[in-house]
Design an enzyme around this catalytic site. Structure first.
Site, PDB file in Angstrom:
ATOM      1  N   LYS A 128       0.878  -1.183   0.000  1.00 30.95           N
ATOM      2  CA  LYS A 128       0.000   0.000   0.000  1.00 30.95           C
ATOM      3  C   LYS A 128       0.909   1.225   0.000  1.00 30.95           C
ATOM      4  CE  LYS A 128      -4.028   2.018   2.272  1.00 30.95           C
ATOM      5  NZ  LYS A 128      -3.611   3.395   2.186  1.00 30.95           N
ATOM      6  N   ARG A 134      -3.711   8.891  -5.192  1.00 32.75           N
ATOM      7  CA  ARG A 134      -4.347   7.985  -6.155  1.00 32.75           C
ATOM      8  C   ARG A 134      -4.691   8.755  -7.425  1.00 32.75           C
ATOM      9  NH1 ARG A 134      -9.059   3.885  -4.468  1.00 32.75           N
ATOM     10  NH2 ARG A 134      -9.362   2.773  -6.404  1.00 32.75           N
TER      11      ARG A 134
HETATM   12  P1  AMP Z   1      -7.213   4.953   2.489  1.00 31.18           P
HETATM   13  O1  AMP Z   1      -6.950   6.261   1.789  1.00 31.18           O
HETATM   14  O2  AMP Z   1      -6.486   4.784   3.769  1.00 31.18           O
HETATM   15  O3  AMP Z   1      -8.699   4.623   2.566  1.00 31.18           O
HETATM   16  O4  AMP Z   1      -6.602   3.771   1.582  1.00 31.18           O
HETATM   17  C1  AMP Z   1      -7.027   3.525   0.279  1.00 31.18           C
HETATM   18  C2  AMP Z   1      -6.057   4.170  -0.696  1.00 31.18           C
HETATM   19  O5  AMP Z   1      -4.802   3.486  -0.710  1.00 31.18           O
HETATM   20  C3  AMP Z   1      -6.483   4.064  -2.134  1.00 31.18           C
HETATM   21  O6  AMP Z   1      -7.452   5.030  -2.441  1.00 31.18           O
HETATM   22  C4  AMP Z   1      -5.181   4.319  -2.868  1.00 31.18           C
HETATM   23  O7  AMP Z   1      -4.974   5.712  -2.985  1.00 31.18           O
HETATM   24  C5  AMP Z   1      -4.122   3.823  -1.917  1.00 31.18           C
HETATM   25  N1  AMP Z   1      -3.343   2.662  -2.384  1.00 31.18           N
HETATM   26  C6  AMP Z   1      -2.013   2.528  -2.198  1.00 31.18           C
HETATM   27  N2  AMP Z   1      -1.583   1.356  -2.695  1.00 31.18           N
HETATM   28  C7  AMP Z   1      -2.640   0.709  -3.215  1.00 31.18           C
HETATM   29  C8  AMP Z   1      -2.826  -0.545  -3.859  1.00 31.18           C
HETATM   30  N3  AMP Z   1      -1.810  -1.394  -4.057  1.00 31.18           N
HETATM   31  N4  AMP Z   1      -4.091  -0.881  -4.251  1.00 31.18           N
HETATM   32  C9  AMP Z   1      -5.135  -0.032  -4.040  1.00 31.18           C
HETATM   33  N5  AMP Z   1      -5.006   1.167  -3.434  1.00 31.18           N
HETATM   34  C10 AMP Z   1      -3.784   1.551  -3.020  1.00 31.18           C
END
Ligand code: AMP
Length: 591
Positions: free
Chosen positions: A251, A256
């Site tokens: 992650k 994004r």
């Molecule tokens: P959060 O912002 O904490 O809800 O986490 C989700 C976000 O993690 C997504 O919207 C992406 O921007 C980010 N992200 C980073 N790495 C990945 C990955 N391998 N697959 C999907 N999302 C990812």
């Protein structure tokens, strides 16, 4: 159609409380209008002329609108401003004054919807030195022939204050009621989620019915609502929930981006549908060069890279790419990479209904990976131990944690939804009881002592998509450095509201209220029952909501998230459920 018919409908909607009643009013109205006009009607009911992702806004300043009202009704500007100071809404000022003027005007021409759309388009497109004059002229021309209610909504639309309470979900309900059945509602919502264009959905259903709606797929240029992940508190629970086997990806800690790679160019959208192309011109160009197909839509995380060591840098570094000015310097000084994790479309094929393994394969096949364009690191994991090992390697590579992804045949790309097909697990979970929260600022308290004369603490809220309300969870006063304290008015004051905004549910009363716009990242020690915070009121316990204790600002302003993308009340309830509850007493609500 006469614009007055639309304005009268807005008026009816505004004086209606319940969503069901609003839906019924809208459905009846939609059924009766000329289908060719439905698209404009739907955009206007959201105060716009285009879908959400259209970059240009009408944005006339309040003072310019007041000046136009003064000229239209032949009154001194100062008098109009006085009234505005009392009422606060240029729309209501126009309504009151035009009401008086109307009785004295003998000649007026009908104000049709077509004329209004043309006038507003001219306001939106006005450019150059005399753009203010051009805007005033267009608005005055419409106000001249407007009745009081029509004037109220014209002024609200041009100042970006159109809030009749009919959100996207209510419009989708109304479209189902007017042109299809209740059972069709999820299919209509999917059409919206894959196009983010409520006007297109309305026009399609009105003209082609459900067959045409089912045929709507993702298309280059229209952003797709992003798929989101659920969270679980341990790797072993993640692996168990996935049935003992899943893919895990690093992650990445960046921004994004959804890239629409077209024949004639590339457009990059943020997760809140803003156009980021000018912030990442190098990424856009690399994607075009390395994409083997003519057209594709992919998603990835843009991460800043240390120019010498090549190591990934934390999120704050990539935000230098989000500024409006000095982009050339930022592109030179902050090298970035995109780590791609999904593909939604390639050469005429909508891939959102394909499974994750199929999409991952298609993503690899459609690109020549290298340079700035990379794939996310991925491994198929078959036990909690393997999961822990992969998580440790993600952290060692300076990532935030892992994203587990289902390998099941039904692991499609669910546009706009948060579910267990993707599960996130972050490093923060090991340090505190809970994940970080993205909370919306709805009020501020003046500081004392060293913070006298400034905002010292903020009233923060989570979002409830069901009701459309922002419900408070904490008073936040920790984690602000001097620079942030000084920057707060600039960040927040555009949203100042004299009274509690209608979309905010709060018992605690701050010194000033804000319209919910700014999202801040907050970490906290614990979620507790609260007698004063309104989030999930009565859900866990009667006469109590949920509050978060010892909240601390992480320093991260989540300007990549809209207020509706903040942590939801439901997420807070589920995080509360994940905690162990030794004591279930009410906190004093002071945090
Ligand atoms: P959060 O912002 O904490 O809800 O986490 C989700 C976000 O993690 C997504 O919207 C992406 O921007 C980010 N992200 C980073 N790495 C990945 C990955 N391998 N697959 C999907 N999302 C990812």
């Amino acid at each position: 159609m006469l614009y007055s018919e639309l304005a009268d409908t807005f008026d009816k909607l505004e004086s209606t409380g319940g969503r069901l009643e609003m839906t019924a009013i809208m459905a009846e109205f939609f059924r009766g209008v000329d289908r060719k006009e439905l698209r404009d009607i739907v955009y206007l009911s959201q105060g716009k002329l285009h879908p959400d992702f259209y970059p240009q806004e009408l944005g006339m300043a309040d003072r310019l609108v007041l000046k136009t009202i003064a000229i239209t009704v032949g009154m001194p500007e100062a008098k109009v401003e006085d009234l505005w100071t009392k009422i606060g809404d240029p729309g209501e000022v126009a309504e009151q004054l035009i009401g008086k003027k109307k009785q004295m005007t003998l000649f007026s021409e009908d104000l049709t919807l077509e004329r209004v759309v043309k006038g507003l388009t001219a306001i939106e497109n006005a450019e150059g030195k005399d753009s203010q004059d051009k805007k005033m002229k267009q608005l005055a021309n419409m106000l001249h022939d407007a009745g009081p209610v029509e004037a109220r909504y014209l002024c609200r639309i041009v100042t970006g204050r159109m809030r009749v309470g009919a959100g996207t979900m209510t419009i989708l309900d109304a479209l189902a009621e007017a042109f299809a059945t209740k059972e069709d509602r999820p299919v209509i919502e999917r059409a919206f989620n894959v196009t983010c264009d409520i006007g297109l959905v309305a026009e399609t259903i009105a003209e082609g019915g459900m067959d045409a709606i089912r045929a709507i797929g993702v298309q280059i240029g229209s952003p797709v609502k992003v798929m989101l992940a659920e969270r679980l508190p341990s790797i072993s629970e993640v692996v168990a929930k996935m049935g003992g086997r899943c893919a895990m990806e690093y992650k990445y800690d960046g921004i994004r981006v959804q890239a629409h790679i077209g024949k004639d160019g590339v457009k990059l959208f943020s997760r809140r549908l803003e156009d980021l192309t000018s912030n990442f011109p190098d990424i856009a160009q690399s994607l075009r060069t390395r994409c083997n197909s003519e057209e594709a839509i992919i998603e990835g995380e843009c991460v800043a890279i240390h120019p010498e060591t090549g190591f990934m840098l934390p999120f704050q570094n990539v935000t230098h790419r989000r500024k409006k000015h000095g982009m050339d310097d930022a592109v030179r000084d902050v090298p970035v990479r995109i780590f791609m994790f999904d593909i939604l479309y390639a050469d005429g094929k909508d891939m959102t209904n394909m499974s994750y393994p199929e999409r991952r394969k298609a993503l690899e096949e459609n690109f020549s990976i290298g340079g700035m364009v990379q794939m996310t690191t991925m491994k198929v994991v078959e036990s909690p131990e393997e999961g822990e090992e992969f998580f440790a390697s993600a952290i060692a590579s300076r990532c935030e944690g892992i994203m587990a992804k289902s390998l099941a045949p039904e692991s499609i790309y669910r546009a706009g939804s948060r579910g267990f097909l993707w599960i996130k697990y972050k490093k923060d979970y090991q340090q505190a009881l809970t994940d970080s929260f993205d909370l919306v600022v709805v009020g501020a308290f003046y500081g004392m002592g060293k913070r006298a004369g400034r905002y010292g603490a903020l009233l923060m809220a989570a979002f409830d998509p069901e009701s459309g309300m922002f419900e408070t969870v904490c008073k936040l006063g920790t984690g602000f450095d001097d620079a942030f304290l000084a920057a707060m008015p600039d960040l927040l004051d555009d949203g100042l509201s004299e009274t509690k905004p209608s979309s905010v549910q709060a018992e605690m009363v701050p010194d000033v209220w804000f319209e919910p716009t700014v999202v801040l990242e907050v970490v906290a020690a614990e979620i507790t029952l609260s007698p004063i915070h309104t989030a999930a009121w009565g859900v866990i316990k009667e006469e109590a909501g949920l509050g978060i204790r010892f909240p601390r600002f992480t320093g991260r302003v989540r300007d990549d998230k809209s207020p509706e993308q903040a942590t939801t009340v439901e997420e807070i309830v589920s995080m509360y459920g994940m905690q162990s509850h030794d004591s279930d007493g009410l906190s004093d609500g002071s945090e």
